[in-house]
Each structure stands twice: as structure tokens, then as C-alpha cells.
Design an enzyme around this catalytic site. Structure first.
Site: not given
Ligand code: EPU
Length: 451
Positions: A22-23, A117, A122-123, A308, A330, A400
Site C-alpha cells: 500500500k505505502n 489522526c 502528523r505535521p 507499523d 516514530i 484501508r
Molecule cells: N514528521 C514531522 N514533520 C513532517 C513529517 C513528519 O515532524 O513534515 C514526523 C512525524 O510526526 C512522525 C515522523 O516524522 O513522528 C515520521 O513521519 P513520516 O512523515 O515518515 O510518516 P508518513 O510519511 O506520514 C508513512 C506511512 C505510515 C508509517 C510512517 C512511518 C505512508 C502512506 N504512510 O507515513 O504508514 O507509519 O511512514 O513509517 O507511507 C500505515 O500504513 O498504517 C501508516 C501509518
């Protein structure tokens, strides 16, 4: 609304085919906005989140069709729209992945700012910061992030944040940089296999990316991208969830289309706990025959243990012979499952970003509520081994990210069925997923003495 009914205690045995990730699919679908020619994608799972992304892409002028063999064909037919609206983004945070491609290809992007969420804040500050470093002007209006640039210019970008790198942030900057003028170097890039898959897809379309899979990705901008045919990598989180399901039922599962090289930290922890994980004839074989050992687990960016799979592993450690410590590095608030698992007899104590897991002999079936995707998967795993019946409501969360998990589990021996609240009220029979050929037997799997 659908719910699952699980009668726990069946040992799982058999073979499960792991679907496409998915991701990896979501950012690659968003990347199709960049392509001049048709894209054909194999192994894109038919999940609720994928359907949301396809709907968003349709709004943005990208047509998609599923071929008879399951492959997705995508083509851009209208480049006039640049707005990802609140209604779609609020349903699925990964919608934010259209930001980089829209900005690079259509010179502007307007994307509703996703809120927090159930797994925490989730910034997207790092996404925006990275795109600004490529020369985009950024603004916030009516809850939308507005980005604009006539021509992005390559630059040096650092994507590390307080919790490590950002996966979808790396995807956004990478997708924007492929059409930027000159060279972009992303430091502290996410190393997740899903990012490598995205870079491989973009390269197959004509991009010039190197270093994917390492914290330093180098992108030399090109004039345009064509199209390509690409196969999505297997879903390592789906595979890891079934590994835990095999282990917790003292069963034996063969996982086909499973990349063990993407699951190093997970296999390491499972082996430490006493689970056998081997590769045999191209499939991963996961088996457990004895009482489990406790373990300490810390979630980290790849190649560390994935957040995850934290909830699923917590269920497994709940039945270990001793105390375990799980630390979430994370998403420090990603513990919605703790209270539900305690209702099933687990002994979990949360202290900040850490949960102390006191091993118990049994989990006990109970009505529980799914709160987010991976927490729901953990409840399903708990239900498989709990004594008696577990009812999991709000399973739309699990739909999902897992394609018909109840059918896959039922085919290897689980007693699980999906029911519809409304249909039941009208007296309709449940939609049964089937049970194992053998009569369900309570195996008391975690009572096997170690000494
Ligand atoms: N973060 C920041 N600033 C940003 C972005 C992220 O501080 O601009 C922080 C987040 O708050 C978090 C950390 O950095 O503490 C990591 O967040 P990341 O941006 O890597 O997460 P994401 O890209 O939103 C993806 C997956 C998630 C998975 C995370 C971590 C997708 C679509 N989603 O989310 O998957 O948990 O990486 O590996 O790829 C799931 O599939 O259930 C899921 C939540």
C-alpha cells in the site's frame, strides 16, 4: 458497518500470498501526475486507500482503469486542476503525496492541510520546507497549503526531523526534484523500501535518481518523464502481520511474495522471541512451537523495527514468558490499542512513549473497537488466540490496508467471519469466510512449558 467475529484458538497452517505494498503504491500513483505517457502498474492492491487515491487522481485529471489481469493503467488527460480538497485529504493523509508532482508538473499545488489522526500529530512542515528549498513559494489559506513555482531549481535539502526522516516528505521532494533544473541532494532521506520503489519507478520513466535506499539521494533534473510498466514491491507490513499471526497461534505459514530482505529487524525480533523464520523454495516459512521469550523492541526508521508492526508485536509479547518493553520512537502516541488489548486480558502499562508488557498465559475474547489501521490488525491477531469470541467493530480501518484479511486468515484455518450490523438486524445470514477443514480445536498454544 462491518465487524469481525473471531473464535480464537485455531492453529494457522497453509500458504498466504502477500499483496503489493500500500505505502509504495500510494506515492507511485501520485507520481503518475508527472508522466507524459501511459503507466502500467502491477500488484497495486485493491484497498480502500488505493481507491481514495484513484478518486483524487481522477479529480486531478488522471484516468485509471483496471485491466482483466489486475494491472492498473493510468494516463493524464487534463492538467488544469491543482486542488486536492479537504474531503479527500481528510479521508486519507497520503493524499498529500500529490503536492510534489502537482507543483513540479503544473507549476502550482493547493492541498488541504491534513490534521492529526489517531496515531498522533502528523505535521507536514518538512515536506513544505523541502519544496521551498527547491524555490517554491508557500502559503497557507483556508486550511490549504498553496505552493507555486514557474521553474523549480535543484538544491541541498535536509529532511531530518525530531523523529527521524519523513517517508512521504521524502517522496514529495523526490517527485518534485525530478523535474527541477539541476541537481538536488536530499540528506537525511527516508531509506524505506517504499521510497526505493518510488525512485525505481521514476527512473523507469526517465528520471535520474541515485542513492535511493540510503540517507543521501541525488537527483539530476530532467525535462520530462515518459511512462513505464512497473511492479509494486510486496507489502512488508502485511507480511509481518501474518508472521505474528503464525507465531501467536503456534502455527506454520508459508508466505509467498514476501521480501525477507525488507523485514530484517522484524525477523531479528521474531527469532529472538523464539519464532522460526526461514526462506524455503522462494517462500518465507514462519513457525512457532514453544512458549515465547520476552523482548525489548524500539520502533525506528528503516531499517529499524517498523512502527507499523508495533501493535501486532505487542500482542505477541503479551503472551511471552516474562516482561517486555516496547518503545515507540516514530509516533510516541501510537498506543490506541493498549486499552483495547487490556480489555482482552493483556497486562500493558503505558509510560510516555513506552509500554511495559507483562506476559500473561491467555488473552480472553471481548468486544473491542478498531481505532486505526495497524491497531485493528493487532486486535485481529489477538482475537485469533484469545479464548472464546472476539468481536471487532469498525473494521473499515483494517480494509484501508489489508485486502480481505478475514478471507486470507480463514483459508489457513482461522475461525473468522465478517458480518454487517445492518444485515444482521434484518435477519440476513452472516457472510462467512469459511473455517479450516479440521474442527476448531482450542490449542492453548502458550501454555507449552519452556523448561
Ligand atoms: N514528521 C514531522 N514533520 C513532517 C513529517 C513528519 O515532524 O513534515 C514526523 C512525524 O510526526 C512522525 C515522523 O516524522 O513522528 C515520521 O513521519 P513520516 O512523515 O515518515 O510518516 P508518513 O510519511 O506520514 C508513512 C506511512 C505510515 C508509517 C510512517 C512511518 C505512508 C502512506 N504512510 O507515513 O504508514 O507509519 O511512514 O513509517 O507511507 C500505515 O500504513 O498504517 C501508516 C501509518
Amino acid at each position: 458497518m462491518d465487524y469481525f467475529l473471531i473464535n480464537g484458538g485455531n492453529r494457522l497452517r497453509g500458504r498466504i500470498e502477500i499483496g503489493g505494498a500500500k505505502n509504495a503504491s500510494l506515492p507511485i500513483l501520485a507520481a503518475c501526475i508527472l508522466c507524459e505517457d501511459e503507466v502500467v502498474l502491477h500488484d497495486v492492491p485493491d484497498l480502500a486507500d488505493v481507491q481514495s487515491m484513484l478518486l483524487l487522481l481522477e479529480e486531478l485529471g488522471v484516468q485509471s482503469t483496471r485491466r482483466a489481469d489486475g494491472a492498473l493503467r493510468l494516463r493524464v488527460v487534463d492538467e488544469s486542476r491543482v486542488h486536492a480538497e479537504y474531503d479527500l485529504v481528510r479521508k486519507m493523509r497520503a493524499s498529500v503525496c500529490v503536492m510534489g508532482p502537482l507543483l513540479a508538473k503544473r507549476k502550482e499545488a493547493r492541498v488541504s492541510m491534513p490534521g492529526g489522526c489517531n496515531i498522533g500529530d502528523r505535521p507536514i512542515n518538512l515536506h513544505v520546507q523541502g519544496l521551498r528549498r527547491l524555490g517554491a513559494a508557500a502559503d497557507l489559506k483556508n486550511g490549504d497549503v498553496l505552493l507555486a513555482s514557474e521553474q523549480l531549481i535543484g538544491g541541498d535539502i535536509f529532511l531530518g526531523g525530531p523523529f527521524g526522516s519523513t517517508v512521504t516528505g521524502t517522496a514529495n521532494v523526490l517527485m518534485a526534484a525530478v523535474l527541477a533544473k539541476g541537481r538536488t541532494v536530499i540528506e537525511a532521506a527516508a531509506c524505506e523500501p517504499e521510497i526505493t520503489d518510488l525512485a525505481d519507478f521514476l527512473n523507469a520513466c526517465g528520471a535520474k535518481i541515485s542513492g535511493q535506499g540510503t540517507p543521501c539521494i541525488v537527483i539530476d533534473g530532467v525535462e520530462q518523464l515518459g511512462g513505464c510498466e512497473h511492479r509494486i514491491i510486496p507489502d512488508r507490513i502485511e507480511a509481518g502481520t501474518f508472521m505474528v499471526a503464525a507465531a501467536i497461534t503456534n502455527g506454520e505459514l508459508e508466505l509467498a511474495n514476501c521480501r525477507l530482505d525488507h523485514l530484517g529487524a522484524v525477523v531479528d525480533r521474531l527469532r529472538h522471541i523464539g519464532v522460526t523464520v526461514e526462506r524455503d523454495n522462494g517462500v518465507a516459512v514462519v513457525a512457532s512451537t514453544r512458549r515465547l521469550e520476552p523482548a525489548d523492541v524500539t520502533t525506528q526508521p528503516y531499517p529499524g523495527f517498523p512502527t507499523d508492526l508495533q501493535a501486532q508485536l505487542m500482542v505477541l509479547l503479551s503472551l511471552a514468558d516474562g516482561n517486555s518493553v516496547i518503545t515507540e520512537k516514530i509516533f510516541p502516541d501510537r498506543f490506541m490499542h493498549v486499552a483495547e488489548l487490556n480489555r482482552m486480558g493483556a497486562m500493558l502499562r503505558k509510560e510516555g512513549p513506552t509500554v511495559i508488557v507483562e506476559g500473561v498465559r491467555h488473552l480472553i475474547g471481548a468486544p473491542v473497537m478498531a481505532s486505526d489501521l495497524r491497531a485493528s490488525a493487532a486486535l485481529v491477531v489477538a482475537g485469533l488466540v484469545a479464548q472464546g469470541q472476539t468481536r471487532i467493530s469498525r473494521v473499515y480501518h483494517i480494509d484501508r490496508g489489508y485486502k480481505e484479511i478475514e478471507k486470507k486468515l480463514a483459508a489457513v484455518g482461522a475461525d473468522i467471519e465478517r458480518r454487517q450490523e445492518q444485515a444482521e438486524e434484518e435477519g440476513a445470514p452472516p457472510r462467512r469466510s469459511g473455517t479450516h477443514a479440521d474442527a476448531p480445536v482450542w490449542l492453548a498454544p502458550h501454555e507449552v512449558p519452556t523448561k
